[in-house]
Scaffold this motif. Structure first.
Motif, PDB file in Angstrom:
ATOM      1  N   GLU A 114       1.079  -0.906  -0.055  1.00 37.20           N
ATOM      2  CA  GLU A 114      -0.041   0.200  -0.085  1.00 37.20           C
ATOM      3  C   GLU A 114       0.871   0.972  -0.389  1.00 37.20           C
ATOM      4  OE1 GLU A 114      -3.561   1.898   0.980  1.00 37.20           O
ATOM      5  OE2 GLU A 114      -3.419   0.147  -0.587  1.00 37.20           O
ATOM      6  N   LYS A 115       2.016   1.040   0.329  1.00 39.37           N
ATOM      7  CA  LYS A 115       2.871   1.963   0.740  1.00 39.37           C
ATOM      8  C   LYS A 115       3.297   2.836  -0.632  1.00 39.37           C
ATOM      9  CE  LYS A 115       7.540   3.662   2.451  1.00 39.37           C
ATOM     10  NZ  LYS A 115       8.440   3.764   3.520  1.00 39.37           N
ATOM     11  N   TYR A 116       3.009   1.830  -1.510  1.00 35.81           N
ATOM     12  CA  TYR A 116       4.077   1.790  -2.594  1.00 35.81           C
ATOM     13  C   TYR A 116       3.079   2.389  -3.853  1.00 35.81           C
ATOM     14  CZ  TYR A 116       8.076   0.353  -0.344  1.00 35.81           C
ATOM     15  OH  TYR A 116       9.134   1.125   0.939  1.00 35.81           O
ATOM     16  N   VAL A 117       2.300   1.389  -3.996  1.00 35.38           N
ATOM     17  CA  VAL A 117       0.664   1.811  -4.558  1.00 35.38           C
ATOM     18  C   VAL A 117      -0.274   1.957  -4.118  1.00 35.38           C
ATOM     19  CG1 VAL A 117       1.229   0.365  -6.820  1.00 35.38           C
ATOM     20  CG2 VAL A 117       1.564  -1.093  -4.815  1.00 35.38           C
ATOM     21  N   PRO A 118      -0.723   3.035  -3.383  1.00 41.12           N
ATOM     22  CA  PRO A 118      -1.760   3.622  -2.877  1.00 41.12           C
ATOM     23  C   PRO A 118      -3.141   2.434  -3.043  1.00 41.12           C
ATOM     24  CG  PRO A 118      -0.730   5.229  -2.708  1.00 41.12           C
ATOM     25  CD  PRO A 118       0.117   3.984  -3.972  1.00 41.12           C
ATOM     26  N   LYS A 119      -3.884   1.794  -3.006  1.00 41.50           N
ATOM     27  CA  LYS A 119      -5.398   1.257  -2.765  1.00 41.50           C
ATOM     28  C   LYS A 119      -5.915   0.352  -4.308  1.00 41.50           C
ATOM     29  CE  LYS A 119      -7.044   5.537  -0.589  1.00 41.50           C
ATOM     30  NZ  LYS A 119      -8.690   6.462  -0.824  1.00 41.50           N
ATOM     31  N   LEU A 120      -4.373   0.267  -4.426  1.00 42.01           N
ATOM     32  CA  LEU A 120      -4.778  -1.037  -5.992  1.00 42.01           C
ATOM     33  C   LEU A 120      -5.283  -1.740  -5.502  1.00 42.01           C
ATOM     34  CD1 LEU A 120      -3.584  -0.175  -8.931  1.00 42.01           C
ATOM     35  CD2 LEU A 120      -1.585  -1.121  -8.742  1.00 42.01           C
ATOM     36  N   VAL A 121      -4.691  -2.563  -4.852  1.00 40.66           N
ATOM     37  CA  VAL A 121      -5.584  -3.873  -4.281  1.00 40.66           C
ATOM     38  C   VAL A 121      -6.292  -4.169  -3.281  1.00 40.66           C
ATOM     39  CG1 VAL A 121      -4.381  -6.244  -3.327  1.00 40.66           C
ATOM     40  CG2 VAL A 121      -2.432  -4.721  -4.685  1.00 40.66           C
ATOM     41  N   ARG A 122      -7.205  -4.324  -4.000  1.00 34.02           N
ATOM     42  CA  ARG A 122      -8.624  -3.902  -2.872  1.00 34.02           C
ATOM     43  C   ARG A 122      -9.354  -5.122  -4.168  1.00 34.02           C
ATOM     44  NH1 ARG A 122      -6.113  -0.851  -0.257  1.00 34.02           N
ATOM     45  NH2 ARG A 122      -6.769   0.422   0.911  1.00 34.02           N
ATOM     46  N   GLY A 123      -9.620  -6.986  -3.043  1.00 31.12           N
ATOM     47  CA  GLY A 123     -10.546  -7.808  -3.856  1.00 31.12           C
ATOM     48  C   GLY A 123     -10.776  -8.757  -2.705  1.00 31.12           C
ATOM     49  N   ARG A 124     -11.504  -9.457  -3.271  1.00 24.79           N
ATOM     50  CA  ARG A 124     -12.169 -10.802  -2.811  1.00 24.79           C
ATOM     51  C   ARG A 124     -10.597 -11.505  -0.890  1.00 24.79           C
ATOM     52  NH1 ARG A 124     -14.874 -14.753  -6.689  1.00 24.79           N
ATOM     53  NH2 ARG A 124     -14.692 -16.418  -4.974  1.00 24.79           N
ATOM     54  N   GLY A 125     -11.209 -10.741  -0.245  1.00 22.18           N
ATOM     55  CA  GLY A 125      -9.704 -11.106   0.594  1.00 22.18           C
ATOM     56  C   GLY A 125      -8.359 -10.757   0.610  1.00 22.18           C
ATOM     57  N   HIS A 159      -2.500 -13.000 -29.670  1.00 24.86           N
ATOM     58  CA  HIS A 159      -1.938 -12.167 -30.197  1.00 24.86           C
ATOM     59  C   HIS A 159      -2.364 -10.357 -29.365  1.00 24.86           C
ATOM     60  CE1 HIS A 159       0.135 -13.963 -33.299  1.00 24.86           C
ATOM     61  NE2 HIS A 159      -1.271 -14.827 -33.736  1.00 24.86           N
ATOM     62  N   THR A 160      -3.297 -11.121 -28.051  1.00 29.91           N
ATOM     63  CA  THR A 160      -3.433 -10.258 -27.377  1.00 29.91           C
ATOM     64  C   THR A 160      -3.214  -9.186 -26.736  1.00 29.91           C
ATOM     65  OG1 THR A 160      -6.405 -10.695 -27.739  1.00 29.91           O
ATOM     66  CG2 THR A 160      -5.942 -10.028 -25.684  1.00 29.91           C
ATOM     67  N   HIS A 161      -3.023  -7.855 -26.628  1.00 31.48           N
ATOM     68  CA  HIS A 161      -2.240  -7.030 -25.992  1.00 31.48           C
ATOM     69  C   HIS A 161      -2.838  -7.084 -24.501  1.00 31.48           C
ATOM     70  CE1 HIS A 161       1.195  -4.703 -24.372  1.00 31.48           C
ATOM     71  NE2 HIS A 161      -0.201  -3.026 -23.793  1.00 31.48           N
ATOM     72  N   TYR A 162      -2.234  -6.821 -23.374  1.00 33.63           N
ATOM     73  CA  TYR A 162      -2.406  -6.736 -22.203  1.00 33.63           C
ATOM     74  C   TYR A 162      -1.583  -5.721 -21.375  1.00 33.63           C
ATOM     75  CZ  TYR A 162      -5.235 -11.462 -22.098  1.00 33.63           C
ATOM     76  OH  TYR A 162      -6.731 -11.875 -23.244  1.00 33.63           O
ATOM     77  N   GLU A 163      -2.341  -5.074 -20.233  1.00 38.00           N
ATOM     78  CA  GLU A 163      -1.678  -3.582 -19.752  1.00 38.00           C
ATOM     79  C   GLU A 163      -1.510  -4.615 -18.297  1.00 38.00           C
ATOM     80  OE1 GLU A 163      -0.363  -1.192 -20.806  1.00 38.00           O
ATOM     81  OE2 GLU A 163      -0.897  -0.947 -22.689  1.00 38.00           O
ATOM     82  N   PRO A 164      -0.568  -4.165 -17.766  1.00 37.52           N
ATOM     83  CA  PRO A 164      -0.716  -4.894 -16.309  1.00 37.52           C
ATOM     84  C   PRO A 164      -1.486  -4.294 -15.410  1.00 37.52           C
ATOM     85  CG  PRO A 164       1.148  -3.166 -16.658  1.00 37.52           C
ATOM     86  CD  PRO A 164       0.245  -3.347 -18.163  1.00 37.52           C
ATOM     87  N   ARG A 165      -2.405  -3.348 -15.114  1.00 35.23           N
ATOM     88  CA  ARG A 165      -3.904  -3.445 -14.347  1.00 35.23           C
ATOM     89  C   ARG A 165      -5.052  -4.387 -14.927  1.00 35.23           C
ATOM     90  NH1 ARG A 165      -5.965  -0.347 -11.181  1.00 35.23           N
ATOM     91  NH2 ARG A 165      -7.600  -0.171 -10.516  1.00 35.23           N
ATOM     92  N   ASP A 166      -5.205  -5.090 -16.222  1.00 33.13           N
ATOM     93  CA  ASP A 166      -6.047  -5.479 -16.738  1.00 33.13           C
ATOM     94  C   ASP A 166      -5.329  -7.291 -16.080  1.00 33.13           C
ATOM     95  OD1 ASP A 166      -6.973  -4.415 -18.804  1.00 33.13           O
ATOM     96  OD2 ASP A 166      -5.907  -4.687 -20.509  1.00 33.13           O
ATOM     97  N   LEU A 167      -4.002  -7.580 -15.655  1.00 36.04           N
ATOM     98  CA  LEU A 167      -3.767  -8.806 -15.341  1.00 36.04           C
ATOM     99  C   LEU A 167      -3.779  -9.165 -13.760  1.00 36.04           C
ATOM    100  CD1 LEU A 167      -0.326  -9.013 -16.606  1.00 36.04           C
ATOM    101  CD2 LEU A 167      -2.569 -10.255 -17.819  1.00 36.04           C
ATOM    102  N   LEU A 168      -4.255  -7.323 -13.154  1.00 34.12           N
ATOM    103  CA  LEU A 168      -4.138  -7.435 -11.873  1.00 34.12           C
ATOM    104  C   LEU A 168      -6.151  -7.691 -11.356  1.00 34.12           C
ATOM    105  CD1 LEU A 168      -3.152  -6.603  -8.996  1.00 34.12           C
ATOM    106  CD2 LEU A 168      -3.573  -4.312  -9.489  1.00 34.12           C
ATOM    107  N   ASP A 169      -6.284  -6.975 -12.239  1.00 31.54           N
ATOM    108  CA  ASP A 169      -8.420  -6.788 -12.804  1.00 31.54           C
ATOM    109  C   ASP A 169      -8.388  -8.231 -12.699  1.00 31.54           C
ATOM    110  OD1 ASP A 169      -7.939  -4.148 -11.716  1.00 31.54           O
ATOM    111  OD2 ASP A 169      -8.749  -3.640 -13.696  1.00 31.54           O
ATOM    112  N   ALA A 170      -8.104  -9.021 -13.023  1.00 30.88           N
ATOM    113  CA  ALA A 170      -8.612 -10.230 -13.309  1.00 30.88           C
ATOM    114  C   ALA A 170      -8.735 -11.194 -11.865  1.00 30.88           C
ATOM    115  CB  ALA A 170      -7.681 -10.968 -14.729  1.00 30.88           C
ATOM    116  N   ALA A 171      -7.194 -11.208 -11.117  1.00 32.90           N
ATOM    117  CA  ALA A 171      -6.553 -11.723 -10.233  1.00 32.90           C
ATOM    118  C   ALA A 171      -7.281 -11.525  -9.235  1.00 32.90           C
ATOM    119  CB  ALA A 171      -5.106 -11.400  -9.756  1.00 32.90           C
TER     120      ALA A 171
END
Length: 380
Positions: A114-125, A159-171
């Motif tokens: 959270e110190k480095y990427v504030p409010k980015l990780v909020r999910g199921r558990g 051949h699909t391009h993904y942004e890192p946020r796409d990957l995180l959102d899926a996770a």
């Protein structure tokens, strides 16, 4: 030395590449007296179209090997020390950059992400206020692996391009894990932390801090949208289900792997990287010591005895002692690699994913053979 995702997918691909005859591959060449060459020939007999390896003994002598074919259509040879997608070996490079920043006082290993990427990780558990940087690098964060959620039909996303946020959102839609649990999501977050702290792209930081200082001429971070491998390389193949013929997947968008597995490299370069890491050319002693602090990772190798540190794993050798390792797999290529404390290094790469548990075990055994053959100044 392969992350558990490989074994989870064996059920989907099992028997798809077991019988070479029906898939257009050519038989392996004549067996030589060299144990390493024999192990590579056995891999191509096993169903892998091609194999290549680089082995360095503790006296610094290096030998390169190839087996099978580099192109099933033309029968072209496997390029010596050719480039392959090194997949999850990228995690070692990402971890090194994070630990360099720790040594510079810009990241704290035991601080919450959270110190480095504030409010980015909020999910199921999961909550970024309760996950540390160390837990990301060690795979003890509990974060789900986005691979399991996004890859349903590889050919549909090749051949699909993904942004890192796409990957995180899926996770963040997945189920949390307990204890040690391999997750590519951890290293996507590690890459995002590097970018936040440095203000520069993770690929640029890996290139500037690792690739260039070690002179890794065959290793590079693909540019945005870059789908072809730049240098001489064997074709990589993939079969989605049993009975399907191999498809050439050498051309693909690697963005889905990003900081968890986007790099292209060669067996020789992987050896040079791992030797440079162990020699202290990349990390200060305090950070290398942290990298080597391991926890049990029973699902990381087929023997079930692996341990995992911060982007670095260890496994026992049949000839005694142990090796530091990681390994990597992606549609088209799999690598198994390791380095010992006395200066031996070996990398074995094949041009398809293992299609059965026996095939995976034989790939791991080929690495063991290479490292043990390099013992006492012998490369054969």
């Amino acid at each position: 030395m392969f992350h558990p995702t490989v074994r989870r997918r064996l059920a989907l691909a099992a028997a798809a590449v077991v019988a070479l005859t029906g898939l257009g591959a050519v038989p392996a060449g004549a067996q030589s007296a060299d144990r390493v060459q024999k192990s590579l020939d056995a891999l191509t007999d096993d169903g892998f179209p091609g194999a290549l390896a680089s082995v360095r003994d503790r006296d610094g002598r290096t030998r390169d090997y190839t087996a099978g074919v580099g192109d099933l259509k033309t029968g072209a040879a496997v390029p010596v020390d050719g480039q392959v997608r090194i997949a999850s070996n990228t995690k070692m490079f990402t971890a090194v950059v994070v630990l360099q920043l720790v040594g510079e006082g810009r990241i704290e290993l035991d601080a919450p992400i959270e110190k480095y990427v504030p409010k980015l990780v909020r999910g199921r558990g999961v909550d970024g206020r309760k996950i540390t940087v160390r837990e990301l690098l060690q795979h003890t964060s509990g974060l789900a692996d986005y691979d399991d959620l996004l890859i349903k039909d590889y050919f549909a996303i090749q051949h699909t391009h993904y942004e890192p946020r796409d990957l995180l959102d899926a996770a963040l839609t997945g189920k949390t894990a307990k204890g040690w649990s391999y997750s590519n999501t951890n290293y996507v977050l590690a890459g995002l932390i590097v970018q936040k702290v440095t203000g520069r792209p993770i690929g640029e930081e890996i290139t500037r801090r690792v690739i260039k200082p070690l002179g890794l001429r065959k290793t590079y971070w693909p540019g945005v949208g870059e789908q072809r491998i730049r240098g001489p390389h064997p074709k990589g193949y993939f079969a989605a289900k049993p009975g399907d013929p191999y498809a050439d997947v050498s051309v693909m968008d690697p963005s889905m792997a990003w900081a968890a597995g986007q790099l292209v490299g060669s067996p020789g370069d992987l050896n040079r990287f791992m030797l440079g890491l162990m020699d202290g050319r990349l990390l200060k002693p305090a950070q290398l010591k942290e990298m080597k602090k391991t926890v049990a990772a029973p699902d990381f190798d087929t023997a079930g005895g692996a341990r995992y540190g911060l982007g670095l794993a260890t496994f026992k050798l049949s000839c005694g002692g142990f090796a530091w390792s990681h390994g990597g797999s992606a549609p088209g290529y799999a690598t198994s690699n390791g380095v010992t404390e006395d200066g031996r290094a070996a990398t074995v790469a094949v041009t398809a994913l293992p299609a059965s548990m026996p095939a995976l075990k034989r790939l791991e055994a080929a690495l063991d053979t290479a490292l043990c053959s390099a013992q006492a100044g012998r490369t054969r």
